[in-house]
Scaffold this motif. Structure first.
Motif, PDB file in Angstrom:
ATOM      1  N   GLU A 197      28.847  55.140  40.066  1.00  0.00           N
ATOM      2  CA  GLU A 197      29.227  53.801  40.622  1.00  0.00           C
ATOM      3  C   GLU A 197      28.910  52.360  39.840  1.00  0.00           C
ATOM      4  OE1 GLU A 197      26.816  53.842  44.020  1.00  0.00           O
ATOM      5  OE2 GLU A 197      27.965  55.456  45.149  1.00  0.00           O
ATOM      6  N   VAL A 198      28.076  52.731  38.895  1.00  0.00           N
ATOM      7  CA  VAL A 198      27.756  51.711  38.108  1.00  0.00           C
ATOM      8  C   VAL A 198      28.512  51.549  36.753  1.00  0.00           C
ATOM      9  CG1 VAL A 198      25.592  51.382  38.764  1.00  0.00           C
ATOM     10  CG2 VAL A 198      25.841  52.624  36.861  1.00  0.00           C
ATOM     11  N   SER A 199      28.595  50.352  35.944  1.00  0.00           N
ATOM     12  CA  SER A 199      29.031  50.262  34.707  1.00  0.00           C
ATOM     13  C   SER A 199      28.090  50.068  33.423  1.00  0.00           C
ATOM     14  CB  SER A 199      30.189  49.014  34.605  1.00  0.00           C
ATOM     15  OG  SER A 199      29.432  47.866  34.936  1.00  0.00           O
ATOM     16  N   THR A 200      27.070  49.895  33.916  1.00  0.00           N
ATOM     17  CA  THR A 200      25.928  49.625  32.568  1.00  0.00           C
ATOM     18  C   THR A 200      24.607  50.259  33.046  1.00  0.00           C
ATOM     19  OG1 THR A 200      27.060  47.503  32.049  1.00  0.00           O
ATOM     20  CG2 THR A 200      24.853  47.936  31.048  1.00  0.00           C
ATOM     21  N   VAL A 201      23.964  50.888  32.121  1.00  0.00           N
ATOM     22  CA  VAL A 201      22.853  51.509  32.343  1.00  0.00           C
ATOM     23  C   VAL A 201      21.927  51.030  30.993  1.00  0.00           C
ATOM     24  CG1 VAL A 201      21.309  53.628  32.510  1.00  0.00           C
ATOM     25  CG2 VAL A 201      23.477  53.545  33.404  1.00  0.00           C
ATOM     26  N   VAL A 202      20.656  50.360  31.405  1.00  0.00           N
ATOM     27  CA  VAL A 202      19.884  50.203  30.286  1.00  0.00           C
ATOM     28  C   VAL A 202      18.660  50.766  30.106  1.00  0.00           C
ATOM     29  CG1 VAL A 202      18.599  48.345  29.215  1.00  0.00           C
ATOM     30  CG2 VAL A 202      20.965  47.851  30.342  1.00  0.00           C
ATOM     31  N   VAL A 203      17.980  51.525  29.256  1.00  0.00           N
ATOM     32  CA  VAL A 203      16.968  52.348  29.375  1.00  0.00           C
ATOM     33  C   VAL A 203      15.597  51.471  28.533  1.00  0.00           C
ATOM     34  CG1 VAL A 203      15.680  54.291  28.510  1.00  0.00           C
ATOM     35  CG2 VAL A 203      18.146  54.456  29.197  1.00  0.00           C
ATOM     36  N   ALA A 204      14.516  51.325  28.969  1.00  0.00           N
ATOM     37  CA  ALA A 204      13.306  50.735  28.307  1.00  0.00           C
ATOM     38  C   ALA A 204      11.973  51.583  29.036  1.00  0.00           C
ATOM     39  CB  ALA A 204      13.326  49.209  29.152  1.00  0.00           C
ATOM     40  N   HIS A 205      11.206  51.193  27.889  1.00  0.00           N
ATOM     41  CA  HIS A 205       9.617  51.689  28.139  1.00  0.00           C
ATOM     42  C   HIS A 205       9.086  50.518  28.768  1.00  0.00           C
ATOM     43  CE1 HIS A 205       9.475  54.971  24.744  1.00  0.00           C
ATOM     44  NE2 HIS A 205      10.037  55.636  25.860  1.00  0.00           N
ATOM     45  N   TYR A 206       8.224  50.934  29.787  1.00  0.00           N
ATOM     46  CA  TYR A 206       7.504  49.980  30.550  1.00  0.00           C
ATOM     47  C   TYR A 206       6.130  50.206  30.629  1.00  0.00           C
ATOM     48  CZ  TYR A 206       7.047  53.863  33.763  1.00  0.00           C
ATOM     49  OH  TYR A 206       6.825  55.003  34.218  1.00  0.00           O
ATOM     50  N   SER A 207       5.484  50.982  29.482  1.00  0.00           N
ATOM     51  CA  SER A 207       4.149  51.386  29.254  1.00  0.00           C
ATOM     52  C   SER A 207       3.304  49.940  29.451  1.00  0.00           C
ATOM     53  CB  SER A 207       3.854  52.288  28.148  1.00  0.00           C
ATOM     54  OG  SER A 207       2.460  52.498  27.942  1.00  0.00           O
ATOM     55  N   GLY A 208       2.426  49.593  30.168  1.00  0.00           N
ATOM     56  CA  GLY A 208       1.367  48.864  30.128  1.00  0.00           C
ATOM     57  C   GLY A 208       1.690  47.837  31.129  1.00  0.00           C
ATOM     58  N   LEU A 209       2.680  47.751  31.794  1.00  0.00           N
ATOM     59  CA  LEU A 209       3.111  46.756  32.833  1.00  0.00           C
ATOM     60  C   LEU A 209       2.376  46.887  33.984  1.00  0.00           C
ATOM     61  CD1 LEU A 209       7.115  46.502  32.767  1.00  0.00           C
ATOM     62  CD2 LEU A 209       5.382  44.873  31.907  1.00  0.00           C
ATOM     63  N   THR A 210       1.796  45.985  34.599  1.00  0.00           N
ATOM     64  CA  THR A 210       0.942  46.027  36.022  1.00  0.00           C
ATOM     65  C   THR A 210       1.895  46.215  36.986  1.00  0.00           C
ATOM     66  OG1 THR A 210       1.083  43.646  36.252  1.00  0.00           O
ATOM     67  CG2 THR A 210      -0.889  44.584  34.797  1.00  0.00           C
ATOM     68  N   VAL A 211       1.375  46.656  38.187  1.00  0.00           N
ATOM     69  CA  VAL A 211       2.175  46.599  39.509  1.00  0.00           C
ATOM     70  C   VAL A 211       2.953  45.117  39.640  1.00  0.00           C
ATOM     71  CG1 VAL A 211       2.245  46.921  41.761  1.00  0.00           C
ATOM     72  CG2 VAL A 211       0.934  48.365  40.247  1.00  0.00           C
ATOM     73  N   THR A 212       2.091  44.119  39.156  1.00  0.00           N
ATOM     74  CA  THR A 212       2.802  42.652  39.670  1.00  0.00           C
ATOM     75  C   THR A 212       4.099  42.556  38.893  1.00  0.00           C
ATOM     76  OG1 THR A 212       0.671  42.099  40.505  1.00  0.00           O
ATOM     77  CG2 THR A 212       2.285  40.527  39.928  1.00  0.00           C
TER      78      THR A 212
END
Length: 172
Positions: free
Chosen positions: A19-34
């Protein structure tokens, strides 16, 4: 997570990728819940969504889709941003990554074209579909407005001349 839940997640992701036209992949290590909540909020505001998924299940869901080239990026603590607008997911991810260096953009895919992290950043600088539509409407309206102005000028000039004669005749 049992086998049925995994199969359901894979089919749900597979449907999403259709259904989508774009997918972006990222590492999120270290992000807080907020920070993750803020990222998701920014994504929703841009018309995109961000989710953390299991890499192996995501790779299975990518098989047979136009996004199968990003399967190699699915290692480590990865999250995916998706959007129907080709620019929205990239723009929201890049904007968030500017203020939060813990989010590392690995790459992505737009309608079957693989993008590295620089490609995602370049995609983010492009105007969104809504911005392009607004510019197009403005370009279409401008000639009509100019034509109406030009056509109304002779009549307005004639009316001013007649008004000047009328006021001159009253004064005399």
């Amino acid at each position: 997570m049992n086998r049925e839940q995994k199969q359901e997640l894979v089919s749900e992701l597979h449907q999403l990728f259709g259904e989508v036209s774009t997918v972006v992949v990222a590492h999120y290590s270290g992000l807080t819940v907020t920070e993750m909540e803020n990222l998701r909020k920014q994504m929703r505001a841009a018309g995109a969504s961000f989710r953390v998924t299991k890499n192996r299940l995501t790779r299975l869901a990518l098989d047979g889709t136009k996004f199968d080239s990003i399967g190699d990026l699915m290692t480590g603590p990865t999250g995916i941003a998706v959007s129907a607008d080709p620019v929205a997911a990239a723009k929201a991810m890049v904007d968030f990554a500017k203020t939060n260096p813990k989010l590392v953009i690995l790459g992505g895919n737009m309608n079957g074209s693989a993008l590295n992290s620089d490609g995602v950043k370049a995609l983010a600088t492009m105007p969104s579909l809504d911005e392009l539509r607004a510019k197009l409407v403005g370009m279409i309206q401008t000639p009509g407005t100019r034509i109406a102005t030009v056509l109304s000028q002779p009549g307005a000039g004639l009316a001013r001349v007649l008004n000047a004669y009328a006021t001159k005749g009253e004064a005399a």
